[in-house]
Design an enzyme around this catalytic site. Structure first.
Site, mmCIF file in Angstrom:
data_model
loop_
_atom_site.group_PDB
_atom_site.id
_atom_site.type_symbol
_atom_site.label_atom_id
_atom_site.label_comp_id
_atom_site.label_asym_id
_atom_site.label_seq_id
_atom_site.Cartn_x
_atom_site.Cartn_y
_atom_site.Cartn_z
ATOM 1 N N ASP A 238 64.365 -87.588 -21.722
ATOM 2 C CA ASP A 238 63.046 -88.075 -22.568
ATOM 3 C C ASP A 238 63.317 -89.026 -23.764
ATOM 4 O O ASP A 238 62.078 -89.043 -23.706
ATOM 5 C CB ASP A 238 61.954 -87.164 -21.590
ATOM 6 N N HIS B 163 63.505 -93.510 -16.400
ATOM 7 C CA HIS B 163 63.505 -94.402 -18.177
ATOM 8 C C HIS B 163 61.800 -95.152 -17.251
ATOM 9 O O HIS B 163 61.822 -95.814 -16.347
ATOM 10 C CB HIS B 163 64.474 -95.537 -17.879
HETATM 11 P P1 GDP Z 1 63.797 -92.426 -21.013
HETATM 12 O O1 GDP Z 1 64.242 -91.130 -19.983
HETATM 13 O O2 GDP Z 1 64.804 -92.123 -22.186
HETATM 14 O O3 GDP Z 1 64.058 -93.553 -20.721
HETATM 15 O O4 GDP Z 1 62.842 -91.453 -21.588
HETATM 16 P P2 GDP Z 1 61.105 -91.208 -20.022
HETATM 17 O O5 GDP Z 1 60.724 -92.932 -20.140
HETATM 18 O O6 GDP Z 1 61.409 -90.009 -19.445
HETATM 19 O O7 GDP Z 1 60.051 -91.117 -21.883
HETATM 20 C C1 GDP Z 1 59.985 -91.487 -22.890
HETATM 21 C C2 GDP Z 1 58.232 -91.852 -22.738
HETATM 22 O O8 GDP Z 1 57.730 -92.275 -23.640
HETATM 23 C C3 GDP Z 1 57.858 -92.866 -21.819
HETATM 24 O O9 GDP Z 1 56.209 -92.256 -21.038
HETATM 25 C C4 GDP Z 1 57.653 -93.694 -22.840
HETATM 26 O O10 GDP Z 1 56.669 -95.094 -21.737
HETATM 27 C C5 GDP Z 1 57.132 -93.154 -23.732
HETATM 28 N N1 GDP Z 1 57.219 -94.447 -24.791
HETATM 29 C C6 GDP Z 1 58.579 -94.839 -25.540
HETATM 30 N N2 GDP Z 1 58.764 -95.324 -26.818
HETATM 31 C C7 GDP Z 1 57.402 -94.926 -27.317
HETATM 32 C C8 GDP Z 1 57.313 -94.796 -28.195
HETATM 33 O O11 GDP Z 1 57.253 -95.001 -29.306
HETATM 34 N N3 GDP Z 1 55.387 -94.746 -28.375
HETATM 35 C C9 GDP Z 1 55.272 -93.652 -27.228
HETATM 36 N N4 GDP Z 1 53.326 -93.727 -27.348
HETATM 37 N N5 GDP Z 1 55.151 -93.630 -26.211
HETATM 38 C C10 GDP Z 1 56.801 -94.478 -26.061
#
Ligand code: GDP
Length: 426
Positions: free
Chosen positions: A13, A41
């Protein structure tokens, strides 16, 4: 751009989906190389918000070839459901290829995962119950079903029988559950297979040719380094390797083809599921960070479970970057910390009275207490900033201190969930 891997430095995440989505713009291929639909993701773009579990993050670009490699656990139902969601939301039909060598997550894997977690009760692993551990166990036992085997009914019937033989004994005598009929399961798979037939291909040759032709390939990891079965917090790990080192295996390209390894880490820590989490916050501090984190609070993209949250852990992240072989870091969610007066970073652990900066085995980790260094906060909204030198000096200090502690340069910084909320640190 060459061949690059986008992988997690922590517990998953980290925001890999957003970083892959950004890099996919200039990519020819986006490839999933391990795991299944057990993690998600989150991607925000012109069509809205999507949680991708089975599909590669390049599906929003019509020019990208999206590949599901041999190392992936393919849940055909989930794959079809996600493709249908894209159609319903008017996303142009993506180019998708699924390796004929990938194996299929069977409904019995999902059942087994659920029965076992229920049996374990309070001692459960916090599995997402999507059948991933039983799937990889069957692969190792050589009783898995390969996609190529779905298209010959006799072969499929044979393989299903092999897969069910011991499971049915376990279902009836171990879990007190009904047997699974091999004929019925064969029919189900036969019908599902017909629906993915057009996507099935020799993706190894496709990628090898793409690499030889100098095309750009993004290998997209799932979860993070600390969930690796060999290098992570075993047994609170996943069942396939989320390391860049495995990307060449799970995708089918030479290890030396990968020239960039981008380890993604959040500016704080989050962790879904069980296991030691040294910088974990509890109570109202945790609530505040959880509500402010991510794009709509820190809740699992697959399960909706509240994520455990904590401060940035430089010990765990340096280790995560090392086992990933990171050539650079993408730091995400930096905007989230803008409410804090002071921001703690864990720079060491105290274990049984001894101080260490090395990430230990799970046995020792459960006794570790964090040693924090306090960094000044910036108390500003940085979401609209697009140039590194325009960030407040306290924010830059925070980033540079992290770089120093983890020993890897930060190249990309994400300051919000949207595609354009990203800056490049030269
Ligand atoms: P992944 O599995 O690694 O792709 O991560 P996830 O999607 O499960 O979790 C990442 C969370 O952080 C999601 O809710 C994204 O929309 C959010 N997100 C990603 N980059 C940023 C950021 O720079 N700032 C904020 N506030 N949210 C972010």
């Amino acid at each position: 751009m060459g061949v690059m891997a986008v992988v997690g430095a922590n517990w998953g995440d980290e925001g890999k989906g957003k970083i892959t989505d950004y890099l996919a713009h200039d990519a020819n291929f986006v490839v999933r190389f391990q795991g299944g639909s057990n993690a998600g993701h989150t991607i925000l773009n012109a069509w809205g918000k999507f949680a991708l579990h089975a599909l590669p993050s390049g599906v929003f670009y019509p020019h990208v070839h999206n590949v599901i490699g041999p190392g992936v656990a393919v849940n055909i139902k989930d794959l079809l459901r996600e493709l249908a969601t894209l159609r319903e939301r008017a996303v142009p039909t993506p180019q998708l290829r699924v390796s004929e060598r990938a194996q299929v997550v069977l409904p019995v894997h999902v059942q087994l995962d659920r029965y076992e977690e229920e049996r374990l009760g309070a001692n459960q692993f916090g599995s997402t119950r999507t059948g991933i551990a039983p799937f990889y166990a069957d692969k190792a036992l050589k009783i898995g079903v390969q996609i190529s085997e779905l298209f010959s009914k006799n072969r499929l019937r044979e393989r299903v029988e092999r897969a069910l033989a011991l499971k049915n004994v376990l279902f009836v005598y171990g879990y007190n559950q009904p047997m699974v009929d091999p004929d019925a399961l064969t029919e189900t798979l036969w019908h599902e297979a017909a629906q993915i037939a057009d996507y099935v291909a020799d993706t190894t040759t496709l990628l090898q040719n793409g690499w030889r032709d100098g095309q750009s390939i993004v290998l997209e990891g799932q979860l993070g380094a600390l969930r690796d079965p060999d290098h992570g917090i075993y047994p609170f790990t996943t069942s396939s390797s989320p390391l860049a080192g495995f990307a060449s295996v799970g995708a089918g390209i030479p290890p030396y083809a990968i020239t960039r390894i981008i380890a993604v880490t959040k500016a704080y820590s989050t962790c879904v599921g069980a296991g030691p989490f040294v910088t974990e916050l509890l109570g109202s501090d945790a609530e505040t960070l959880r509500e402010r984190g991510g794009d709509a609070g820190e809740y699992g993209a697959t399960t909706g479970r509240p994520r455990r949250v904590g401060w940035f852990d430089a010990v765990a992240t340096r280790y995560g970057c090392a086992v990933q072989g990171a050539t650079e870091v993408a730091l995400t969610n930096l905007d989230v910390l803008g409410y804090l007066e002071e921001i703690p970073i864990a720079v060491g652990y105290r274990i049984d009275g001894k101080v260490t900066t090395q990430f230990p085995t799970t046995t020792q980790l459960t006794a570790a207490q964090p040693i924090f260094e306090m960094m000044p906060g910036w108390r500003t909204d940085i979401r609209a900033i697009r140039r590194y030198h325009n960030l407040p000096s306290a924010t830059r200090h925070y980033v540079e201190r992290i770089e120093e502690l983890i020993g890897t340069p930060v190249h990309l910084i994400s300051v919000g969930p949207e595609r354009e909320q990203l800056l490049v640190k030269e």
